[in-house]
Write a protein that holds these residues in place. Sequence first.
Motif, PDB file in Angstrom:
ATOM      1  N   THR A 327      60.277  34.076  65.567  1.00 20.89           N
ATOM      2  CA  THR A 327      59.146  34.700  66.252  1.00 20.89           C
ATOM      3  C   THR A 327      58.365  35.597  65.303  1.00 20.89           C
ATOM      4  O   THR A 327      58.966  36.382  64.557  1.00 20.89           O
ATOM      5  CB  THR A 327      59.635  35.537  67.447  1.00 20.89           C
ATOM      6  OG1 THR A 327      60.410  34.718  68.316  1.00 20.89           O
ATOM      7  CG2 THR A 327      58.460  36.126  68.216  1.00 20.89           C
ATOM      8  N   GLY A 332      48.853  33.776  66.356  1.00 19.72           N
ATOM      9  CA  GLY A 332      49.137  32.789  67.388  1.00 19.72           C
ATOM     10  C   GLY A 332      48.428  31.469  67.168  1.00 19.72           C
ATOM     11  O   GLY A 332      47.665  31.291  66.205  1.00 19.72           O
ATOM     12  N   ILE A 333      48.683  30.542  68.090  1.00 21.72           N
ATOM     13  CA  ILE A 333      48.105  29.198  68.018  1.00 21.72           C
ATOM     14  C   ILE A 333      47.309  28.955  69.289  1.00 21.72           C
ATOM     15  O   ILE A 333      47.791  29.208  70.395  1.00 21.72           O
ATOM     16  CB  ILE A 333      49.204  28.121  67.873  1.00 21.72           C
ATOM     17  CG1 ILE A 333      50.108  28.424  66.679  1.00 21.72           C
ATOM     18  CG2 ILE A 333      48.594  26.735  67.742  1.00 21.72           C
ATOM     19  CD1 ILE A 333      51.335  27.542  66.612  1.00 21.72           C
ATOM     20  N   ILE A 338      48.234  23.448  69.866  1.00 23.26           N
ATOM     21  CA  ILE A 338      49.699  23.408  69.962  1.00 23.26           C
ATOM     22  C   ILE A 338      50.223  21.976  69.873  1.00 23.26           C
ATOM     23  O   ILE A 338      51.243  21.708  69.234  1.00 23.26           O
ATOM     24  CB  ILE A 338      50.161  24.078  71.267  1.00 23.26           C
ATOM     25  CG1 ILE A 338      49.980  25.601  71.151  1.00 23.26           C
ATOM     26  CG2 ILE A 338      51.619  23.748  71.565  1.00 23.26           C
ATOM     27  CD1 ILE A 338      50.417  26.373  72.376  1.00 23.26           C
ATOM     28  N   VAL A 374      57.397  24.186  69.588  1.00 19.57           N
ATOM     29  CA  VAL A 374      56.768  25.488  69.804  1.00 19.57           C
ATOM     30  C   VAL A 374      57.244  25.985  71.167  1.00 19.57           C
ATOM     31  O   VAL A 374      56.866  25.440  72.203  1.00 19.57           O
ATOM     32  CB  VAL A 374      55.232  25.382  69.771  1.00 19.57           C
ATOM     33  CG1 VAL A 374      54.609  26.752  70.019  1.00 19.57           C
ATOM     34  CG2 VAL A 374      54.756  24.822  68.436  1.00 19.57           C
ATOM     35  N   ASN A 376      56.690  29.061  72.558  1.00 17.32           N
ATOM     36  CA  ASN A 376      55.519  29.668  73.179  1.00 17.32           C
ATOM     37  C   ASN A 376      54.615  30.248  72.106  1.00 17.32           C
ATOM     38  O   ASN A 376      55.065  30.532  70.995  1.00 17.32           O
ATOM     39  CB  ASN A 376      55.908  30.751  74.209  1.00 17.32           C
ATOM     40  CG  ASN A 376      56.793  31.818  73.595  1.00 17.32           C
ATOM     41  OD1 ASN A 376      56.391  32.535  72.687  1.00 17.32           O
ATOM     42  ND2 ASN A 376      58.016  31.924  74.100  1.00 17.32           N
ATOM     43  N   SER A 377      53.353  30.423  72.437  1.00 14.90           N
ATOM     44  CA  SER A 377      52.384  31.002  71.513  1.00 14.90           C
ATOM     45  C   SER A 377      51.219  31.555  72.316  1.00 14.90           C
ATOM     46  O   SER A 377      50.787  30.944  73.295  1.00 14.90           O
ATOM     47  CB  SER A 377      51.889  29.962  70.506  1.00 14.90           C
ATOM     48  OG  SER A 377      51.016  30.563  69.562  1.00 14.90           O
ATOM     49  N   THR A 383      53.730  33.792  67.798  1.00 16.82           N
ATOM     50  CA  THR A 383      54.252  32.448  68.072  1.00 16.82           C
ATOM     51  C   THR A 383      55.761  32.437  67.913  1.00 16.82           C
ATOM     52  O   THR A 383      56.310  33.157  67.068  1.00 16.82           O
ATOM     53  CB  THR A 383      53.632  31.421  67.108  1.00 16.82           C
ATOM     54  OG1 THR A 383      52.212  31.441  67.244  1.00 16.82           O
ATOM     55  CG2 THR A 383      54.134  30.016  67.402  1.00 16.82           C
TER      56      THR A 383
END
Length: 391
Positions: A327, A332-333, A338, A374, A376-377, A383
Amino acid sequence: MLSTLFNWRLVLALIAILIVSGTIGYSRYLAKKIENEERQKVEQWVQAGTFINNPSNTDVGLAFHIIQHTDVPIIETTERDSITAWTNLDSTNVAAGWLPSDSLRVAHYNTYLRAKLRSFKSANTPIELTLDSTHHNRYYYGPTPLLQEVRYYPLIQLGIVGLFIIIVIMLLRSSYLSTQNHLWAGMAKETAHQLGTPVSSLEGWLEILRDIPGTETVVPELEKDVQRLQLVSDRFGKIGSKPKLEPRNLVEQVGGMMDYVRKRAPGKLQFTLNTQQKTSVIVPLSPPLFDWVMENLLKNALDAMEGRGSITVDLQEGDNEVIIDVTDTGKGISRQNIGNVFRPGFTTKKRGWGLGLSLSKRIVEQYHGGSLSVKNSEPGKGTTFRVVLKK
């Protein structure tokens, strides 16, 4: 190769269009021809019935033959569309023949016959027979099984052609991916070969530096970097070959890679490893390839944070698997990206080939039997990448 694949798709699409267009055109021609013949049969059937019902006609053999050998489903009605007779309908619902045996049967099968009558009305114009100045019969008819098969044939052939095209495209794509993989493997092995000479030279220079006073603190760090180059060379040399898995302590493996990245990380960054107070988690690994995965994930986190933030690695051991969550608190993405982060060639960086995550996913899933995704982001917050390994 891409242009060749595109050309093949274009050619296949054109062939499919020609086949389907020709089939539909010819099937419509056949259907129209059969429709005309069926109408002629119904007209002959009506005339034959009229001939039989005329008491003055004694030679009715041919008329009976026509009636018995007509396979078109027919419903006879009055001028007000009241059903009086039917033929060639489903024998389980109505009785075959000219007339029902009693009025109760007409009432019993009224729903079925009315549904058929509505269908026949929408399909064909009825044939009318004048009985007198105020009365006449109407003869509604529907398609025979042969005509229905001819009408559905183009759809069946369209499905077959479509399936054929999909299979061919999949085979072409598989061939393209296989060629692409061989190309990357060849380039990787050549890179490993080219790295061998300068690495050997650096090892020689390290031995000379050991004998020079004042280099005691520099030599160990240089030695780590040379060992790192040797590891990279070993990784590239093994691409395309099936790696050998061996039991390794995942805590030490992840911790060692974090230490290496931490010492070379720019800016003010915080690294945290949570192992749930475990000091040993044994998992079958290919150490050089797994280190590559962790290095890619950690470096991606560094790039996302641009010198500030924290990287946390959580290691959780279950009964049958081990979960590693990496993490970061970076940028972020975006949601639309994603689904593309593991696609070869995709990157949001100004520099890079976009192969790191793609190769990492392949290493984890194909060589270690695990998964990389992934978790979560969120743009602006960070991310989490999740690695799952089997124990």
